[in-house]
Design an enzyme around this catalytic site. Structure first.
Site, short mmCIF file in Angstrom:
data_model
loop_
_atom_site.label_atom_id
_atom_site.label_comp_id
_atom_site.label_asym_id
_atom_site.label_seq_id
_atom_site.Cartn_x
_atom_site.Cartn_y
_atom_site.Cartn_z
N GLY A 6 -0.99 -0.61 0.07
CA GLY A 6 -1.94 -1.68 -0.24
C GLY A 6 -2.04 -1.87 -1.74
O GLY A 6 -1.03 -2.08 -2.41
N ASP A 7 -3.24 -1.76 -2.25
CA ASP A 7 -3.45 -1.94 -3.69
C ASP A 7 -3.82 -0.63 -4.37
O ASP A 7 -4.51 -0.61 -5.38
CB ASP A 7 -4.52 -3.00 -3.93
CG ASP A 7 -5.87 -2.59 -3.37
OD1 ASP A 7 -5.94 -1.58 -2.65
OD2 ASP A 7 -6.87 -3.27 -3.65
N GLU A 8 -3.34 0.49 -3.82
CA GLU A 8 -3.65 1.79 -4.41
C GLU A 8 -2.40 2.41 -5.01
O GLU A 8 -1.36 2.51 -4.35
CB GLU A 8 -4.25 2.73 -3.36
CG GLU A 8 -5.63 2.30 -2.93
CD GLU A 8 -6.34 3.36 -2.09
OE1 GLU A 8 -5.79 4.46 -1.89
OE2 GLU A 8 -7.46 3.08 -1.67
#
Length: 186
Positions: A6-8
């Site tokens: 994801g956005d991690e």
């Protein structure tokens, strides 16, 4: 640098001389990027844990950084949050209390106390306030302030509220059978 999903993302940095590097990372992330003719910018919430101060294994270090990141998001995003072992202990204590509270209804540890309300000049009771207590097996009788904030917003809050109302209604029925008719505040 690794993308967890994801956005991690994870950055593994060695030989840090100061924490200023975290702000430099944020500054770089904030810089606009030209995309299809438009400037696009993003922000980041950064969670940091430091080894060897946080002397945990790799999985725990990641979890600690993740917890710090969520605290950064709660603070308003676009900031850096260092992992705090005290916060971790507090979270663990809260989780243990929640686990124990979830067992309390089945163990019949909740108790309803009735506090009379009186008209002092007339010297007579004018009602009763129903107050929940938790008869904790190891800590004794606990006042609501010691456990209600922990269950706030959870399913257990609804379950306990329904139990309190049912118990108060049963108590009202018992008192009425004895000829006592008092309003009860729950």
């Amino acid at each position: 640098v690794a993308r967890l999903g994801g956005d991690e993302f994870v950055l593994l940095l060695g030989d840090l001389e100061s924490h200023a590097v975290f702000e430099r990372v944020l500054d770089e992330v904030r810089k606009p990027v030209r995309l299809r003719g438009e400037d696009v910018s993003v922000s980041a919430s950064v969670g940091v844990t430091l080894y060897p101060e946080d002397h945990s294994d790799a999985d725990t270090l990641l979890r600690h950084a993740d917890q710090a990141m969520y605290l950064a998001k709660q603070r308003g995003r676009d900031c850096v949050q260092l992992f705090d072992a005290g916060v971790e202990l507090s979270l663990q204590a809260k989780q243990e209390l929640l686990r124990r509270l979830a067992q309390a209804p089945e163990a019949r540890e909740f108790v309803l106390h009735s506090q009379p309300k009186a008209a002092m000049l007339q010297g007579r009771p004018i009602g009763v306030e129903a107050l929940v207590r938790w008869q904790h097996p190891g800590r004794g009788m606990l006042a609501p302030g010691e456990f209600l904030p922990t269950i706030e917003g959870s399913e257990l809050e609804v379950e306990l509220g329904e139990w309190v109302i049912r118990s108060a209604l049963q108590q009202i029925d018992s008192w009425r059978a004895l000829g006592l008719d008092l309003p009860v505040a729950v």
